[in-house]
Design an enzyme around this catalytic site. Sequence first.
Site, PDB file in Angstrom:
ATOM      1  N   ARG A  15       0.853  -1.176  -0.312  1.00  0.00           N
ATOM      2  CA  ARG A  15      -0.188   0.025   0.204  1.00  0.00           C
ATOM      3  C   ARG A  15       0.544   1.351  -0.210  1.00  0.00           C
ATOM      4  O   ARG A  15       0.459   1.869   0.213  1.00  0.00           O
ATOM      5  CB  ARG A  15      -0.867   0.224   1.395  1.00  0.00           C
ATOM      6  CG  ARG A  15      -1.740  -0.697   0.970  1.00  0.00           C
ATOM      7  CD  ARG A  15      -2.756  -1.466   2.910  1.00  0.00           C
ATOM      8  NE  ARG A  15      -2.474  -1.409   3.397  1.00  0.00           N
ATOM      9  CZ  ARG A  15      -2.573  -2.959   4.407  1.00  0.00           C
ATOM     10  NH1 ARG A  15      -3.758  -2.155   5.043  1.00  0.00           N
ATOM     11  NH2 ARG A  15      -1.411  -3.740   4.707  1.00  0.00           N
ATOM     12  N   GLU A 153      -9.377 -10.472  11.395  1.00  0.00           N
ATOM     13  CA  GLU A 153      -9.052  -9.519  10.302  1.00  0.00           C
ATOM     14  C   GLU A 153     -10.249  -8.459   9.938  1.00  0.00           C
ATOM     15  O   GLU A 153     -11.121  -8.935   8.893  1.00  0.00           O
ATOM     16  CB  GLU A 153      -7.883  -9.609   9.224  1.00  0.00           C
ATOM     17  CG  GLU A 153      -7.008 -10.468   9.678  1.00  0.00           C
ATOM     18  CD  GLU A 153      -6.854  -9.205  10.478  1.00  0.00           C
ATOM     19  OE1 GLU A 153      -5.552  -8.789   9.503  1.00  0.00           O
ATOM     20  OE2 GLU A 153      -6.200  -9.586  12.054  1.00  0.00           O
ATOM     21  N   ARG A 331      29.967  21.895   5.510  1.00  0.00           N
ATOM     22  CA  ARG A 331      29.976  20.242   5.588  1.00  0.00           C
ATOM     23  C   ARG A 331      31.040  19.780   6.569  1.00  0.00           C
ATOM     24  O   ARG A 331      31.427  20.463   7.705  1.00  0.00           O
ATOM     25  CB  ARG A 331      29.721  20.319   4.243  1.00  0.00           C
ATOM     26  CG  ARG A 331      29.561  21.094   3.265  1.00  0.00           C
ATOM     27  CD  ARG A 331      30.001  21.428   1.266  1.00  0.00           C
ATOM     28  NE  ARG A 331      30.880  20.112   1.682  1.00  0.00           N
ATOM     29  CZ  ARG A 331      31.928  19.612   0.565  1.00  0.00           C
ATOM     30  NH1 ARG A 331      32.342  21.230  -0.500  1.00  0.00           N
ATOM     31  NH2 ARG A 331      32.188  18.841  -0.304  1.00  0.00           N
ATOM     32  N   TYR A 364      35.717  30.467   0.135  1.00  0.00           N
ATOM     33  CA  TYR A 364      35.012  28.774   0.181  1.00  0.00           C
ATOM     34  C   TYR A 364      36.519  27.965   0.652  1.00  0.00           C
ATOM     35  O   TYR A 364      37.498  28.072   0.192  1.00  0.00           O
ATOM     36  CB  TYR A 364      35.051  28.194  -1.562  1.00  0.00           C
ATOM     37  CG  TYR A 364      35.341  26.745  -1.004  1.00  0.00           C
ATOM     38  CD1 TYR A 364      34.282  25.592  -0.076  1.00  0.00           C
ATOM     39  CD2 TYR A 364      36.730  25.743  -1.646  1.00  0.00           C
ATOM     40  CE1 TYR A 364      34.610  24.394   0.086  1.00  0.00           C
ATOM     41  CE2 TYR A 364      36.584  24.374  -1.785  1.00  0.00           C
ATOM     42  CZ  TYR A 364      35.653  23.673  -0.552  1.00  0.00           C
ATOM     43  OH  TYR A 364      35.821  22.344  -0.510  1.00  0.00           O
TER      44      TYR A 364
HETATM   45  C1  UD1 Z   1      -1.645  -6.700  11.299  1.00  0.00           C
HETATM   46  C2  UD1 Z   1      -2.893  -7.458  12.007  1.00  0.00           C
HETATM   47  C3  UD1 Z   1      -3.711  -6.622  12.547  1.00  0.00           C
HETATM   48  C4  UD1 Z   1      -3.305  -5.310  13.177  1.00  0.00           C
HETATM   49  C5  UD1 Z   1      -2.912  -4.429  12.591  1.00  0.00           C
HETATM   50  C6  UD1 Z   1      -1.952  -3.328  13.012  1.00  0.00           C
HETATM   51  C7  UD1 Z   1      -2.432  -9.930  11.031  1.00  0.00           C
HETATM   52  C8  UD1 Z   1      -2.797 -10.745  10.763  1.00  0.00           C
HETATM   53  N1  UD1 Z   1      -3.366  -8.844  11.251  1.00  0.00           N
HETATM   54  O1  UD1 Z   1      -2.543  -6.217   9.874  1.00  0.00           O
HETATM   55  O2  UD1 Z   1      -4.893  -7.294  13.108  1.00  0.00           O
HETATM   56  O3  UD1 Z   1      -4.885  -4.137  13.317  1.00  0.00           O
HETATM   57  O4  UD1 Z   1      -1.445  -5.081  12.424  1.00  0.00           O
HETATM   58  O5  UD1 Z   1      -1.572  -2.647  12.628  1.00  0.00           O
HETATM   59  O6  UD1 Z   1      -1.756  -9.631  11.865  1.00  0.00           O
HETATM   60  N2  UD1 Z   1       4.742  -8.965   7.804  1.00  0.00           N
HETATM   61  C9  UD1 Z   1       6.434  -9.601   8.153  1.00  0.00           C
HETATM   62  N3  UD1 Z   1       5.716 -11.258   7.217  1.00  0.00           N
HETATM   63  C10 UD1 Z   1       4.727 -11.827   6.514  1.00  0.00           C
HETATM   64  C11 UD1 Z   1       3.531 -10.682   6.768  1.00  0.00           C
HETATM   65  C12 UD1 Z   1       3.806  -9.211   7.382  1.00  0.00           C
HETATM   66  O7  UD1 Z   1       6.528  -9.534   8.172  1.00  0.00           O
HETATM   67  O8  UD1 Z   1       4.382 -12.426   6.037  1.00  0.00           O
HETATM   68  C13 UD1 Z   1       4.795  -8.063   9.088  1.00  0.00           C
HETATM   69  C14 UD1 Z   1       5.444  -6.404   8.055  1.00  0.00           C
HETATM   70  O9  UD1 Z   1       6.747  -6.047   7.724  1.00  0.00           O
HETATM   71  C15 UD1 Z   1       4.986  -5.814   9.298  1.00  0.00           C
HETATM   72  C16 UD1 Z   1       4.110  -6.420  10.076  1.00  0.00           C
HETATM   73  O10 UD1 Z   1       4.376  -7.666   9.939  1.00  0.00           O
HETATM   74  O11 UD1 Z   1       5.742  -4.698  10.184  1.00  0.00           O
HETATM   75  C17 UD1 Z   1       1.915  -6.416  10.165  1.00  0.00           C
HETATM   76  O12 UD1 Z   1       1.701  -5.853   8.773  1.00  0.00           O
HETATM   77  P1  UD1 Z   1       0.912  -5.509   7.906  1.00  0.00           P
HETATM   78  O13 UD1 Z   1       0.944  -6.536   6.356  1.00  0.00           O
HETATM   79  O14 UD1 Z   1       0.851  -4.858   8.054  1.00  0.00           O
HETATM   80  O15 UD1 Z   1      -0.340  -6.239   8.679  1.00  0.00           O
HETATM   81  P2  UD1 Z   1      -2.157  -5.248   8.419  1.00  0.00           P
HETATM   82  O16 UD1 Z   1      -2.781  -5.136   7.629  1.00  0.00           O
HETATM   83  O17 UD1 Z   1      -1.309  -4.043   9.266  1.00  0.00           O
HETATM   84 CA    CA Z   2       0.150  -2.500   9.574  1.00  0.00          CA
END
Ligand code: UD1
Ligand code: CA
Length: 460
Positions: A15, A153, A331, A364
């Site tokens: 996003r 979710e 600098r 300079y």
């Molecule tokens: C997640 C939560 C949601 C919560 C929200 C809060 C889950 C399934 N959902 O959703 O309930 O309300 O955060 O901000 O956990 N990431 C990984 N590996 C993956 C997927 C994600 O490391 O395979 C990391 C992302 O880099 C990120 C974090 O996990 O830092 C959260 O992932 P993101 O995709 O942002 O989850 P949300 O949809 O926001």
């Molecule tokens: Ca998130």
Amino acid sequence: MGAAALILAAGEGTRMKSTLPKVAHTILGVPLVRYALRAAHDAGCERVVIITGHEAETVESLLPDETCVRQEEQLGTGHAVLCAADALADWSGSLVVLSGDTPLLRAETVRQLIDERERTGAAAVVLTAVMDEPAGYGRIVRDPDGELSAIVEHKDLAPGQHDISEVNTGTYCFDAAVLFEHLHRLGNENAQGEYYLTDIVAVLRAESLRVATVTTDDAAETLGVNSRVQLAEASKVLQRRINRAHMLAGVTMTDPDLVWVGPDVTFGRDVVVEPMTFVMGECDIRDGAILGPDTRVTDSMVAENAVVDSSIVVNACVGPGATVGPRAYLRPGTVLKRGSKAGTSVEIKNATIGEGSKVPHLSYIGDADVGEGVNIGAGTITCNYDGVRKHKTVIGDRAFIGSDTMLVAPVRIGQGATTGAGSAIARDVPDGALAVERCEQRTIEGWTARKRAEEDPDGE
Ligand code: UD1
Ligand code: CA
């Protein structure tokens, strides 16, 4: 009891619409992932593991001293945590799980989660928040007696669940052993086909294990950055939080909305920061200094009562009572000693300007060592580069450099020596001597009138 932390930072952040991984985007000059790291350290976590994956090299380069574990395929937050099982196999006790995209989370809140788990002995403690606009977040579903029963979710919400305003913040404290014992039970039959960490709540509850919640009274703190709009919102919140703390500690900000200060900046008392001023990186700004308006100071020290006006200062050291600007560019490697001056449109690089010495206009000065009480005339330039190598200029105490002097380095100007205006000085000047390098001036009497007569014989 100690706690460890796991930071999830492997996601792409679709996003954001960016080639840069989400957690590498910055707020006030610091990458998002480092805010989570800071919260974990400040909360007292003695061990931190970071899950990287998407553009892992880029993210890991922001974390040179940390333990990173790769999640090669991003199959969801539950899968991400599972990737750390080996790295944390020897860890028992509290394990905090943080998202790399939640930069406003305060260390005190993380500490609260750890304390709550230790107090209750719960298998998990989930940090929740009540939001006016919960769209996009996982929702907290409670059973009739108010206990947390599941996290759903946003994309998997059933009709009627959209109104739930209590959300999952993506911040948890687990009993590490219990967590890793149950993680393999997570499935991926959901709208996104991912292994959700959030499903662990229902799994633990089905085993009659205790899952507690802590609800923050500051929902802004848990803002997850998923888009650039949220990145800007988080920047604004952090800017206000940081500026407020500095003002309460004795810094004047005439318009704090127009002042941006990074998290690694320290200020003394009675510092004044004028509008359109950015103080970033590691800075130490001492008592009574005045910064701005319209100024950028990065990774620098500005000593007591120094003034930096409409200027840029990078990796430099501005001594007590020194004045900089307007429109100076200091600098890396610039050191202005006590009471010295870098004035209008002056650029200085890798040079020391001695106590009380002045470089007031349009100069300079690079790769130079300028002594005390030196005056450098307008338009002076150290010609430090011969096209292949850089060379040094040394100017002795109390020397007087005439306006528009070209100092062709390597060159040494003695103590108390003088150079004539407009000279190109390529050879050393002894102490107390005058060096002038200039063509003899020719003066031709009556020249203007004769010239005009030639061009316009009729005098019309
Ligand atoms: C997640 C939560 C949601 C919560 C929200 C809060 C889950 C399934 N959902 O959703 O309930 O309300 O955060 O901000 O956990 N990431 C990984 N590996 C993956 C997927 C994600 O490391 O395979 C990391 C992302 O880099 C990120 C974090 O996990 O830092 C959260 O992932 P993101 O995709 O942002 O989850 P949300 O949809 O926001
Ligand atoms: Ca998130």
